[in-house]
Design an enzyme around this catalytic site. Structure first.
Site, PDB file in Angstrom:
ATOM      1  N   LYS A 180       0.876  -1.179   0.000  1.00 37.21           N
ATOM      2  CA  LYS A 180       0.000   0.000   0.000  1.00 37.21           C
ATOM      3  C   LYS A 180       0.911   1.226   0.000  1.00 37.21           C
ATOM      4  O   LYS A 180       1.427   1.650   1.029  1.00 37.21           O
ATOM      5  CB  LYS A 180      -0.905   0.044   1.244  1.00 37.21           C
ATOM      6  CG  LYS A 180      -1.961   1.129   1.115  1.00 37.21           C
ATOM      7  CD  LYS A 180      -2.106   1.908   2.390  1.00 37.21           C
ATOM      8  CE  LYS A 180      -1.634   3.293   2.427  1.00 37.21           C
ATOM      9  NZ  LYS A 180      -1.757   4.223   1.355  1.00 37.21           N
ATOM     10  N   GLU A 255       9.586   2.289  10.922  1.00 36.08           N
ATOM     11  CA  GLU A 255      10.597   3.338  10.793  1.00 36.08           C
ATOM     12  C   GLU A 255       9.848   4.656  10.748  1.00 36.08           C
ATOM     13  O   GLU A 255       8.986   4.849   9.887  1.00 36.08           O
ATOM     14  CB  GLU A 255      11.438   3.152   9.522  1.00 36.08           C
ATOM     15  CG  GLU A 255      12.414   2.007   9.601  1.00 36.08           C
ATOM     16  CD  GLU A 255      13.372   2.071  10.778  1.00 36.08           C
ATOM     17  OE1 GLU A 255      13.651   3.178  11.289  1.00 36.08           O
ATOM     18  OE2 GLU A 255      13.823   1.002  11.218  1.00 36.08           O
ATOM     19  N   CYS A 289      13.582  11.402   6.660  1.00 34.12           N
ATOM     20  CA  CYS A 289      13.595  11.197   8.120  1.00 34.12           C
ATOM     21  C   CYS A 289      15.009  11.355   8.660  1.00 34.12           C
ATOM     22  O   CYS A 289      15.192  11.516   9.859  1.00 34.12           O
ATOM     23  CB  CYS A 289      13.002   9.848   8.473  1.00 34.12           C
ATOM     24  SG  CYS A 289      13.839   8.501   7.694  1.00 34.12           S
ATOM     25  N   GLU A 390       9.332  16.834  14.675  1.00 32.51           N
ATOM     26  CA  GLU A 390       9.786  16.648  13.293  1.00 32.51           C
ATOM     27  C   GLU A 390       9.007  17.601  12.390  1.00 32.51           C
ATOM     28  O   GLU A 390       7.771  17.628  12.423  1.00 32.51           O
ATOM     29  CB  GLU A 390       9.537  15.206  12.853  1.00 32.51           C
ATOM     30  CG  GLU A 390      10.021  14.963  11.436  1.00 32.51           C
ATOM     31  CD  GLU A 390       9.909  13.508  10.991  1.00 32.51           C
ATOM     32  OE1 GLU A 390       8.810  12.937  11.078  1.00 32.51           O
ATOM     33  OE2 GLU A 390      10.928  12.949  10.548  1.00 32.51           O
TER      34      GLU A 390
END
Ligand code: NAI
Ligand code: AKG
Length: 488
Positions: A180, A255, A289, A390
């Site tokens: 997906k 992750e 990231c 973040e």
């Protein structure tokens, strides 16, 4: 406004067939450099479509796991070859769909091909070891078996590399896959799957279902026939994946985010540190990231570092990633642009000093794209939102420190622990950093972003589920160990 003549519609890939969703609904995938351009239409699928894909994967797994590792590896070589023939088309699609510059997109596609070849080779390597038994007449050894059907849920920031670094090991170790991809980059994902189809992968071994996270992603989390889930994306969704998988006893791997620091000490090569901060923080418009977002600079070189940094950032050319002289493209979506602008506002509101950028570039081609200026703050205190959360955008927070100890303590003072860099020539500072920094990727005199496919990748603290992807580490997630004791 661009006038488009034909826009392709991309289907789900289920049991080796390109299949429209049972809903009849599609989503437009738009070009973030020009929101009036539709890159393609992708299926907005239902749980029913997902059920078909999982059933196909479950059926195909019976034969796929019976193939030898080298035979499965052969398929990966074929997929790599099919992708290599289409590298320019795939890279261009990625740039049009996600916004990163064409050289970055091409580099990522080449990396996807290299990952496939790496795992093709892994199909020939050992999957177990002999362990001496306390019974001298017995043979004791380990072997590994696949999990079964693996659900692969991926983000939009590396639309080729991330799906491939999850699917390639899944396949070579005998699992079948339901992918997906992020809806924002589902056209690029479809092109990878086309290469798998061209390579003659048996029906059902890989399936792709596109749609919303809340329907297809959640459907994968909850599906009783999905034995393992590998996820990259936000912490919020990652936690839902982990909790959902745990609740029904499925294996999972997450992750997630980063808030990656760079430390620049007084003895650093400042040119190198500046270039690495720019590359690590602003490439891909800060949407990695592993991107640098906090820069701790020792007092004695702070002003010099800042001046050099700003001088170079001012030179960066923002624009459409397809233009040869563009260094930084747009944010990948309007929602990501709004997130970045929200954090910039928050930084100003909480009292940080805006040194550069802070808004959308104006005029001409910028009007129709999701562009944001590279942005630099100083006087950032460690508890400010922009020092803790973040951002996933081209925003750097500069902070002055007196010692390496202070820098490391502040660098560690966040919930994340993915990647961290230090710039110094002093071996004892390097060693303190290696020992004390809370990060899965520790980089000395190198930018925080930058991942090698043959090495373990993953974070500490809330950056991951403490597992590692890529390199030989991937075998740990995609297989289960059997300890075998044989007595004649
Ligand atoms: N660590 C990383 O590499 C990435 C981090 N992010 C972070 O996440 C923020 C939001 O980006 P998004 O694209 O919204 O990330 P996201 O975590 O929502 O999306 C990642 C994947 O999860 C799927 N998903 C969404 N909701 C789901 C659900 N309820 N159940 C299962 N799957 C679901 C999405 O469709 C996509 O395929 C970014 O601003 C950034 O901070 C985003 C992309 C990659
Ligand atoms: O830096 C890289 O190449 C990989 C980063 C990554 O995994 C991510 O941003 O999701």
């Amino acid at each position: 406004m661009t006038v488009q003549t034909t826009v392709n519609t991309y289907f789900n890939y289920i049991n080796g067939e390109w299949t429209p969703s049972s809903t009849g609904n599609v989503d437009a995938s738009v070009n973030p450099a020009n929101k009036n351009e539709i890159v393609g239409y992708v299926q907005r699928s239902s749980k029913e479509d997902l059920d078909k894909a999982v059933a196909a994967a479950k059926k195909a797994q019976v034969q796929w796991r019976k193939l030898s590792g080298p035979a499965r590896g052969e398929y990966l070589y074929k997929i790599a070859n099919a992708m290599e023939k289409r590298i320019d088309e795939i890279a261009e699609t990625m740039t049009r769909e996600m916004g990163k510059t064409l050289p970055e997109a091409k580099g990522e596609t080449a990396r996807g091909i290299a990952i496939l070849r790496y795992y093709a080779g892994e199909g020939m390597r050992k999957i177990g070891e002999v362990i001496p038994s306390s019974d001298s007449e017995a043979l004791m050894f380990t072997t590994r078996v696949p999990l079964g059907v693996v659900g692969v849920i991926t983000p939009w920031n590396f639309p080729v590399a991330i799906p491939i670094w999850k699917m390639a090991p899944a396949l070579v170790y005998g699992n079948t896959v339901v992918l997906k991809p992020a809806q924002e980059t589902a056209v690029t994902a479809a092109k990878i799957i086309e290469c798998m189809d061209e390579a003659g992968l048996p029906a059902g071994v890989v399936n792709m279902v596109t749609g919303s996270g809340s329907v297809i992603g959640q459907g994968i989390i909850d599906h009783p026939d999905v034995n393992g889930i590998t996820f990259t994306g936000s912490n919020q969704v990652g936690k839902m994946v982990g909790q959902g998988a745990l609740a029904r006893g499925a294996k999972y791997q997450l992750e997630m985010g980063g808030k990656n620091p760079v430390i620049v000490l007084e003895d650093a090569d400042l040119e190198l540190a500046v270039d690495a901060t720019i590359s690590g923080g602003l490439r891909s418009t800060g949407q990695k990231c592993t991107c640098t977002s906090r820069v701790f600079v020792q007092r004695g070189v702070y002003d010099q570092f800042k001046e050099k940094l700003l001088a170079k950032i001012k030179q960066l050319k923002i624009g459409n990633g397809l233009d040869g002289d563009t260094w930084m493209g747009p944010c990948a979506s309007e929602s990501q642009l709004n997130t970045v602008l929200y954090y910039i506002e928050k930084g100003i509101e909480e009292g940080a000093t805006l040194l550069y950028g802070g808004g959308r570039p104006e005029g001409g081609e910028f009007q129709n794209g999701f562009y944001v200026q590279p942005t630099v703050f100083e006087n950032v205190s460690p508890k400010m939102t922009i020092a803790q959360e973040e951002i996933f955008g081209p925003v750097l927070a500069l902070m002055k420190v007196d010692t390496v100890e202070e820098a490391i303590a502040l660098a560690n003072d966040v919930q994340f622990g993915l990647s961290a860099s230090i710039f110094t020539k002093d071996i004892s500072s390097m060693l303190s950093f290696i020992n004390e920094i809370e990060a899965g990727l520790v980089r000395i005199n190198a930018e925080s972003a930058g991942v090698e496919l043959q090495a373990p990748f993953g974070g500490m603290k809330q950056s991951s589920s403490h597992s590692r992807e890529q390199g030989q580490a991937a075998i740990e997630f995609f297989t289960s160990i059997k300890t075998v004791f044989v007595k004649a």
